[in-house]
Motif scaffolding. Structure first.
Motif, PDB file in Angstrom:
ATOM      1  N   ILE A   1       4.429  49.233  17.353  1.00 51.43           N
ATOM      2  CA  ILE A   1       3.517  50.030  18.188  1.00 51.43           C
ATOM      3  C   ILE A   1       3.751  51.517  17.954  1.00 51.43           C
ATOM      4  O   ILE A   1       2.798  52.296  17.812  1.00 51.43           O
ATOM      5  CB  ILE A   1       3.712  49.680  19.676  1.00 51.43           C
ATOM      6  N   GLU A   2       5.018  51.919  17.906  1.00 48.47           N
ATOM      7  CA  GLU A   2       5.328  53.329  17.689  1.00 48.47           C
ATOM      8  C   GLU A   2       4.766  53.828  16.358  1.00 48.47           C
ATOM      9  O   GLU A   2       4.192  54.926  16.277  1.00 48.47           O
ATOM     10  CB  GLU A   2       6.843  53.545  17.747  1.00 48.47           C
ATOM     11  N   LYS A   3       4.924  53.036  15.313  1.00 46.97           N
ATOM     12  CA  LYS A   3       4.387  53.434  14.001  1.00 46.97           C
ATOM     13  C   LYS A   3       2.860  53.505  14.027  1.00 46.97           C
ATOM     14  O   LYS A   3       2.257  54.425  13.464  1.00 46.97           O
ATOM     15  CB  LYS A   3       4.859  52.456  12.930  1.00 46.97           C
ATOM     16  N   THR A   4       2.240  52.538  14.671  1.00 47.77           N
ATOM     17  CA  THR A   4       0.781  52.515  14.753  1.00 47.77           C
ATOM     18  C   THR A   4       0.238  53.706  15.524  1.00 47.77           C
ATOM     19  O   THR A   4      -0.767  54.320  15.138  1.00 47.77           O
ATOM     20  CB  THR A   4       0.309  51.211  15.422  1.00 47.77           C
ATOM     21  N   MET A   5       0.921  54.061  16.623  1.00 46.71           N
ATOM     22  CA  MET A   5       0.435  55.118  17.502  1.00 46.71           C
ATOM     23  C   MET A   5       0.916  56.511  17.098  1.00 46.71           C
ATOM     24  O   MET A   5       0.505  57.506  17.692  1.00 46.71           O
ATOM     25  CB  MET A   5       0.886  54.828  18.941  1.00 46.71           C
ATOM     26  N   GLY A   6       1.825  56.574  16.111  1.00 40.66           N
ATOM     27  CA  GLY A   6       2.357  57.863  15.713  1.00 40.66           C
ATOM     28  C   GLY A   6       3.426  58.398  16.640  1.00 40.66           C
ATOM     29  O   GLY A   6       3.704  59.604  16.651  1.00 40.66           O
ATOM     30  N   PHE A   7       4.049  57.517  17.427  1.00 37.77           N
ATOM     31  CA  PHE A   7       5.147  57.923  18.298  1.00 37.77           C
ATOM     32  C   PHE A   7       6.445  58.016  17.494  1.00 37.77           C
ATOM     33  O   PHE A   7       6.564  57.441  16.411  1.00 37.77           O
ATOM     34  CB  PHE A   7       5.355  56.913  19.433  1.00 37.77           C
ATOM     35  N   GLU A   8       7.420  58.710  18.047  1.00 41.95           N
ATOM     36  CA  GLU A   8       8.750  58.755  17.441  1.00 41.95           C
ATOM     37  C   GLU A   8       9.359  57.357  17.470  1.00 41.95           C
ATOM     38  O   GLU A   8       9.505  56.753  18.538  1.00 41.95           O
ATOM     39  CB  GLU A   8       9.646  59.730  18.210  1.00 41.95           C
ATOM     40  N   VAL A   9       9.723  56.853  16.317  1.00 40.78           N
ATOM     41  CA  VAL A   9      10.250  55.485  16.234  1.00 40.78           C
ATOM     42  C   VAL A   9      11.666  55.431  16.805  1.00 40.78           C
ATOM     43  O   VAL A   9      12.537  56.201  16.407  1.00 40.78           O
ATOM     44  CB  VAL A   9      10.241  54.980  14.780  1.00 40.78           C
TER      45      VAL A   9
ATOM     46  N   GLU B   1       1.161  51.374  24.190  1.00 43.19           N
ATOM     47  CA  GLU B   1       0.034  52.069  23.563  1.00 43.19           C
ATOM     48  C   GLU B   1      -0.638  53.029  24.538  1.00 43.19           C
ATOM     49  O   GLU B   1      -1.054  54.123  24.164  1.00 43.19           O
ATOM     50  CB  GLU B   1      -0.989  51.057  23.040  1.00 43.19           C
ATOM     51  N   GLY B   2      -0.697  52.629  25.801  1.00 42.86           N
ATOM     52  CA  GLY B   2      -1.405  53.443  26.778  1.00 42.86           C
ATOM     53  C   GLY B   2      -0.609  54.593  27.350  1.00 42.86           C
ATOM     54  O   GLY B   2      -1.170  55.620  27.737  1.00 42.86           O
ATOM     55  N   ALA B   3       0.735  54.440  27.420  1.00 35.73           N
ATOM     56  CA  ALA B   3       1.542  55.465  28.091  1.00 35.73           C
ATOM     57  C   ALA B   3       2.910  55.648  27.444  1.00 35.73           C
ATOM     58  O   ALA B   3       3.850  56.099  28.098  1.00 35.73           O
ATOM     59  CB  ALA B   3       1.714  55.102  29.567  1.00 35.73           C
ATOM     60  N   GLY B   4       3.024  55.312  26.153  1.00 33.72           N
ATOM     61  CA  GLY B   4       4.328  55.375  25.498  1.00 33.72           C
ATOM     62  C   GLY B   4       4.971  56.743  25.514  1.00 33.72           C
ATOM     63  O   GLY B   4       6.198  56.869  25.570  1.00 33.72           O
ATOM     64  N   HIS B   5       4.164  57.796  25.487  1.00 33.71           N
ATOM     65  CA  HIS B   5       4.719  59.149  25.495  1.00 33.71           C
ATOM     66  C   HIS B   5       5.261  59.533  26.865  1.00 33.71           C
ATOM     67  O   HIS B   5       5.952  60.542  27.003  1.00 33.71           O
ATOM     68  CB  HIS B   5       3.650  60.157  25.040  1.00 33.71           C
TER      69      HIS B   5
ATOM     70  N   ARG C   1       1.414  41.210  25.583  1.00 40.22           N
ATOM     71  CA  ARG C   1       0.323  42.059  26.035  1.00 40.22           C
ATOM     72  C   ARG C   1       0.822  43.105  27.033  1.00 40.22           C
ATOM     73  O   ARG C   1       0.307  44.230  27.059  1.00 40.22           O
ATOM     74  CB  ARG C   1      -0.780  41.206  26.654  1.00 40.22           C
ATOM     75  N   ASP C   2       1.837  42.766  27.836  1.00 37.96           N
ATOM     76  CA  ASP C   2       2.474  43.781  28.698  1.00 37.96           C
ATOM     77  C   ASP C   2       2.948  44.961  27.859  1.00 37.96           C
ATOM     78  O   ASP C   2       2.677  46.122  28.162  1.00 37.96           O
ATOM     79  CB  ASP C   2       3.685  43.182  29.424  1.00 37.96           C
ATOM     80  N   VAL C   3       3.692  44.627  26.802  1.00 38.15           N
ATOM     81  CA  VAL C   3       4.304  45.672  25.970  1.00 38.15           C
ATOM     82  C   VAL C   3       3.235  46.489  25.257  1.00 38.15           C
ATOM     83  O   VAL C   3       3.265  47.733  25.270  1.00 38.15           O
ATOM     84  CB  VAL C   3       5.286  45.059  24.950  1.00 38.15           C
ATOM     85  N   ILE C   4       2.279  45.819  24.641  1.00 37.14           N
ATOM     86  CA  ILE C   4       1.250  46.524  23.875  1.00 37.14           C
ATOM     87  C   ILE C   4       0.422  47.431  24.780  1.00 37.14           C
ATOM     88  O   ILE C   4       0.194  48.610  24.477  1.00 37.14           O
ATOM     89  CB  ILE C   4       0.348  45.521  23.136  1.00 37.14           C
ATOM     90  N   THR C   5      -0.037  46.903  25.906  1.00 35.91           N
ATOM     91  CA  THR C   5      -0.884  47.693  26.801  1.00 35.91           C
ATOM     92  C   THR C   5      -0.156  48.911  27.342  1.00 35.91           C
ATOM     93  O   THR C   5      -0.687  50.034  27.325  1.00 35.91           O
ATOM     94  CB  THR C   5      -1.392  46.820  27.967  1.00 35.91           C
ATOM     95  N   VAL C   6       1.065  48.712  27.812  1.00 36.66           N
ATOM     96  CA  VAL C   6       1.812  49.813  28.439  1.00 36.66           C
ATOM     97  C   VAL C   6       2.253  50.842  27.410  1.00 36.66           C
ATOM     98  O   VAL C   6       2.085  52.050  27.613  1.00 36.66           O
ATOM     99  CB  VAL C   6       3.025  49.261  29.210  1.00 36.66           C
TER     100      VAL C   6
END
Length: 336
Positions: free
Chosen positions: A136-144, A106-110, A99-104
């Protein structure tokens, strides 16, 4: 009985597999409690190369869930210009990690450069974090693959497995020594983190530091020394930091603003060494050129230099440039 074929072993990641910024400056790595908004705001104005927002030891269990959201807010709204932005999550033996990883992320990956994983004991724990980040990157559309991983070695099992850990993922950027937990894991006879234990005449940390350094360098990673907890004793900090810097470590954790300047100085080359390295590079380039006679070695004053000299000079030159040093010497080609 039929058996499944053994899957091929992937080659260890090399520097060419990683983005160029994975070898960024980390002379001073400032730890900031993720649950303390005042400290998070203050950290943005400090001259540390890296700031890591801590969800692990610096957060009480009851504060961890709220700290995730505080960290996301700080990453998204704060000014971290010029600093590597890292979040240390809780280790995989706890129920907080995923949950640490997912929350942080997804919320501030960029606005996040790396995730630090503490108490790493084997390569599979790094692989698990890599897989979660990728999903998470694939789900959020971030650069993998853009978000890096820092692996912290904090016990005997982690040190024994450090070679496999260092090879576990192309996301890896650093191997970090965690001295306090490590000292406890091997029953070292001292309560002062980083201090030499009484009764042992040599350096009790030399093997540990060298083991981490060899694994890191084998896989083109940075090696970072852990904290020194006597935060007001800057002279003692300098002594401990000087030990790992002399071996070749790239930086050290700092727990207090008063340690930052010392770390930045200790893990940077001196002006004299930087100037000398640049002169070696210029002299070798000239000697191997057509104009210089296409020689494999040359003299720089009273010093003979060759390809090995060039490699050593590249290290010092790179660290000096990363530290913002400007050369004060000028190479003059010898007369033919």
């Amino acid at each position: 009985m039929t058996t499944s074929p053994t899957p091929p072993v992937s080659p260890a990641p090399t520097a060419s597999d990683r983005p160029a910024d994975r070898l960024r400056p980390r002379r001073s790595c400032l730890a900031v409690p993720g649950s303390n908004p005042r400290f998070l705001e203050k950290a943005q104005g400090l001259p540390a190369d890296q700031v890591f927002l801590d969800l692990e030891d610096a957060c009480a269990p009851l504060a961890k869930e709220g700290a995730r959201h505080t960290v996301v807010d700080a990453l998204n709204k704060g000014d971290w210009t010029g600093r590597t932005r890292v979040v240390r999550v809780n280790d995989w033996t706890t129920h907080w990690t995923y949950r640490d990883v997912i929350t942080v992320v997804e919320g501030a990956g960029h606005n996040l450069d790396c995730v630090m994983l503490p108490k790493v004991q084997d390569a599979e724990q790094v692989v698990a974090l890599d897989l979660l980040l990728t999903q998470i990157e694939k789900t959020m559309g971030f650069e993998v693959g853009r978000i890096g991983i820092e692996a912290q070695i904090e016990n005997a099992r982690g040190l024994v497995n450090v070679d496999g850990i260092a090879a576990a993922s192309p996301r890896l950027e650093t191997i970090v020594f965690g001295p306090a937990d490590f000292m406890a894991s091997i029953s070292m006879k001292t309560l002062v983190v980083g201090q030499q234990p009484p009764g042992y005449g040599a350096d009790a940390y030399h093997y540990i530091l060298m083991r981490i350094l060899m694994a890191a360098r084998t896989h083109d990673l940075q090696a970072i020394d852990g904290p020194f907890l006597q935060i007001r004793d800057v002279d003692a900090f300098r002594e401990v930091a000087g030990r790992s810097a002399a071996l070749g470590f790239d930086g050290k954790w700092v727990l207090h603003p008063g340690q930052i300047d010392a770390a930045n100085e200790i893990f940077s080359p001196s002006q004299e060494d930087y100037d000398h390295a640049e002169l070696i590079l210029d002299a070798y380039d000239h000697a191997t050129s057509e104009a210089g006679g296409k020689k494999g070695s040359a003299m720089l004053g009273d010093e003979m230099i060759d390809e090995a000299s060039r490699k050593m000079a590249l290290v010092i030159s790179g660290k000096g440039r990363a530290a913002g040093l400007r050369r004060t010497s000028v190479f003059e080609a010898p007369e033919a």
